[in-house]
Design an enzyme around this catalytic site. Structure first.
Site, PDB file in Angstrom:
ATOM      1  CE1 TYR A   1     -42.020 -49.994  72.696  1.00 45.21           C
ATOM      2  CE2 TYR A   1     -40.098 -50.600  71.391  1.00 45.21           C
ATOM      3  CZ  TYR A   1     -40.672 -49.824  72.377  1.00 45.21           C
ATOM      4  OH  TYR A   1     -39.924 -48.874  73.029  1.00 45.21           O
TER       5      TYR A   1
ATOM      6  NE  ARG B   1     -40.466 -46.422  76.947  1.00 47.81           N
ATOM      7  CZ  ARG B   1     -40.442 -47.706  76.561  1.00 47.81           C
ATOM      8  NH1 ARG B   1     -40.334 -48.665  77.440  1.00 47.81           N
ATOM      9  NH2 ARG B   1     -40.542 -48.013  75.281  1.00 47.81           N
TER      10      ARG B   1
ATOM     11  CG  HIS C   1     -35.797 -49.324  77.268  1.00 46.81           C
ATOM     12  ND1 HIS C   1     -36.144 -49.321  78.594  1.00 46.81           N
ATOM     13  CD2 HIS C   1     -34.564 -49.879  77.193  1.00 46.81           C
ATOM     14  CE1 HIS C   1     -35.148 -49.858  79.303  1.00 46.81           C
ATOM     15  NE2 HIS C   1     -34.186 -50.193  78.483  1.00 46.81           N
TER      16      HIS C   1
END
Lengths: 368, 339
Positions: free
Chosen positions: A277, A264, A268
């Site tokens: 992260y 990705r 998100h």
């Protein structure tokens, strides 16, 4: 004691993801696990769609940052899965997407305004599922995998040709519904294809904290269905795998799990900061495996893509982006009475009286 | 208790003794016969005929493609039923026991209840979820819950519960025919209740409550298993000179304000009775809306006789937990009848 090995017992999928076209655009030497590479003509069509989808994702992400959309979960970097899997479907098949699969809706032919309706806050599902043979995108994780299984079961019972395809992510693969869907689909031998887009992160939780399995495709074996791992950034592999799985399904051979390895590229949604992260090196590493770049190299080498064709494709993607901007520049009117319109097939007294109260309130407000 | 409106056309079958399980079984059989799209599946509903024998004989009669045993997974059962309903079928699924429906909670509240709304009416889910519920059968933990408040507070669901064989038949037929998804709650302690009945039977419409005993002093509002308790209280109350009206709500959502208000305006007093815990329970909603609509007609606060606010107890403690006729009569005595 002798043990008869049942015919349904499946071998574990090959560890190395099936990939036809390498990051350099050259053919790979990975075993193909029985799959056949699509023709260059097919690949050119897929390339055009991927370019459009990427432009779409970029435009929508931009509009979200401008505040035109409430939120948007981008699938940038995952175009090969969205386009490759969806294109393999026949018109009569049904798609059961999730919140990150807007690109698959675009591929399915759903107009942009109807795709973005949910994110703009107009209505939860902006399109008619029956018109596009596509279920509303599910937000609760993995619930749609069961809907796809049930729909396929009904098609099978009715003797209809329709198959179902459902997308799920690596995070969703931990949900109970995923396991129930795999099991039901395999026990019932439904014509269902589970496409697991393993993009390495569930919001911020990395795969290694999500699952201790060697690979998620292994899970298929436990349910007595074939599992397959493909390079999710190689659209040739995704398209070939889904096409083969749909053929199995149509032949009455039951469901298939296809794990597509990808990454990705965006956050998100617009509300999280991926630098918290994951590190930049990792993102840079995955950029080398970009699904569009590698197919472009392959198609140029094969001689089916040149600068003129590439320019046309870019122009068509720009046209799409413009149409997205135009569509989102005008706010759709919402009708307050719609709050009550679709809750029950038969009108209910309590809803009618609440609607009357709201309408009276609005009439008073309009007068003052 | 009399069964309402059994069709008595000429040549109609003579009434026979019918249990609620038999009535439900016949409703499923008739629905399967009438509509090829009706499917029955769930845990043990095929060969065994369901743990309460509600689906007995159906697999044999309609074949394993219409009636079958599913894997043991409630979310899976409801989730796949959603897909089937989207494909044009009318699935009837069984949750086997009340508390076993909880794994399916997400599918029911997030999807079953909302599919019609989120698709602006383009996709409806004609799906019936049968949930055997409530206690008084000596069941072990997780076999006696009353979960109606969860379903009733979810817009998009219809929630009905029969208290007798005639309603069991009629309500189930209507639920299966409904375009809206229905939570069909079957009171386990009433499964073996018998009535003289000729099937098929058409009782009151599925959204209507029924006055099952006429009285003028107080209205008892009950449903499912507590209708029997309310009728027993009314019987006993009559011996003490009280004229008690009993209403069987039948439809918990929608709530039949009209029938209930008419009764409360006549008697000016009401008690709601259910097995589920009191706090935040279904009775709270009933008390609130009946008060809002009829405040000036009331001569006493609406009371609730319910299970205690504790988890459903072990069989040896059930008798202390369940609402009884005595508790109802004690509550009536607590009012100042001179007001």
């Amino acid at each position: 004691m002798t043990i008869d090995v049942p015919t349904s017992r499946r071998a574990l999928p090959q560890l190395q993801p099936v990939s036809f076209i390498g990051a350099d655009g050259q053919p790979t030497d990975v075993p193909t696990d029985g799959l056949t590479i699509p023709s260059d003509r097919t690949l050119l069509g897929l390339y055009q769609k991927m370019v459009q989808v990427r432009r779409f994702e970029a435009q929508v992400t931009h509009l979200t940052r401008q505040g035109r959309l409430a939120t948007y979960p981008s699938a940038a970097g995952q175009e090969a899965i969205e386009v490759g899997a969806t294109t393999a479907l026949a018109p009569n098949d049904w798609l059961f997407p999730t919140y990150r699969d807007s690109a698959s809706l675009l591929t399915r032919g759903v107009p942009v305004t109807e795709i973005l309706s949910a994110f703009r806050g107009d209505w939860h599902c902006g399109f008619d599922p029956n018109e596009y043979h596509t279920s509303p995108a599910a937000t609760p994780l993995a619930t749609q995998t069961l809907h796809a299984t049930g729909f396929a079961m009904a098609a099978k019972l009715k003797g209809e040709d329709a198959c179902t395809l459902t997308f799920l992510g690596d995070g969703a693969s931990s949900e109970g519904d995923t396991h129930e869907a795999f099991n039901f689909a395999s026990v019932w031998q439904t014509p269902t294809v589970f496409v697991l887009a393993n993009n390495q992160y569930a919001i911020s939780t990395p795969l290694r904290e999500q699952a201790n399995a060697t690979m998620l495709a292994d899970r298929a074996a436990g349910y007595g269905m074939p599992g397959l791992r493909v390079d999710g950034n190689d659209i040739a592999a995704v398209f070939a795998a889904v096409t083969a799985a749909l053929e199995r399904a149509r032949n009455g051979e039951g469901p298939t799990l296809i794990e597509c390895l990808t990454y990705r590229m965006e956050s998100h949604t617009n509300s999280d900061d991926p630098t918290k992260y994951r590190d930049a090196e990792e993102v840079e590493h995955w950029k080398q495996f970009d699904p569009i770049d590698r197919l472009e190299k392959h198609l140029r080498t094969a001689g089916v893509l040149d600068d003129d064709v590439a320019a046309e494709i870019t122009a068509s993607a720009e046209e799409l982006a413009t149409s997205v901007r135009d569509a989102m520049n005008t706010d759709a009117e919402v009708d307050p009475s719609e709050l009550f319109a679709y809750v029950y097939a038969n009108p209910r007294a309590n809803l009618i009286s609440q609607q009357e109260k709201l309408e009276a309130e609005l009439a008073t407000a309009a007068q003052s | 208790m009399t069964v309402t409106a059994a069709t008595t056309a000429e040549g109609a079958p003579t009434p026979v003794s019918v249990t609620m399980t038999k009535a439900l079984n016949q409703a499923l059989r008739d629905s399967l016969s009438d509509d090829q799209n009706v499917l029955v599946f769930g845990e043990d509903v095929g060969r065994l005929g369901g743990v309460f024998r509600v689906t007995e004989g159906l697999r044999k009669e309609f074949g394993p493609e219409r009636v079958w045993d599913s894997p043991l997974a409630e979310s899976g059962i409801v989730g796949t039923a959603i897909g089937m309903a989207m494909a044009g079928m009318r699935p009837v699924v069984e949750m086997q026991f009340d508390a076993y429906a909880y794994p399916a909670f997400e599918q029911i509240v997030s999807h079953v209840a909302k599919m019609r709304n989120r698709t602006k009416g383009k996709v409806s889910l004609p799906l019936t979820i049968r949930i055997p519920y409530a206690g008084d059968i000596g069941g072990v933990e997780h076999h006696s819950d009353s979960s109606e408040a969860y379903w009733c507070s979810t817009p998009g669901l219809t929630v009905v519960t029969p208290s007798n064989p005639a309603d069991a038949y009629s309500l189930l037929r209507e639920s299966i025919a409904s375009e809206d998804p229905v939570i069909f709650m079957e009171p386990k302690s009433r499964y073996w209740m018998k009535d003289e009945l000729a099937l098929p039977v058409q009782t009151a419409p599925m959204d209507r409550a029924q006055v099952v005993r006429v009285g003028s002093d107080v209205t008892l509002l009950a449903y499912g298993p507590t209708v029997r308790t309310a009728l027993a209280a009314a019987e006993e109350g009559a011996d003490h000179g009280l004229s008690i009206e009993v209403i069987d709500l039948r439809s918990l959502s929608p709530f039949d304000d009209e029938t209930v208000s008419a009764s409360v305006r006549k008697t000016s007093r009401a008690v709601i009775i259910h097995e589920a815990a009191q706090f935040g329970g279904y009775g709270a909603e009933v008390a609130a809306r009946v008060t809002e609509d009829n405040f000036t007609h009331l001569s006493a606060p609406i009371l609730r006789i319910t299970g205690f606010d504790v988890p459903y107890p072990s069989p040896k403690l059930e008798e202390y937990f369940l609402p009884t006729a005595e508790r109802i009569l004690d509550a009536l005595e607590s009012w100042d009848w001179e007001l």
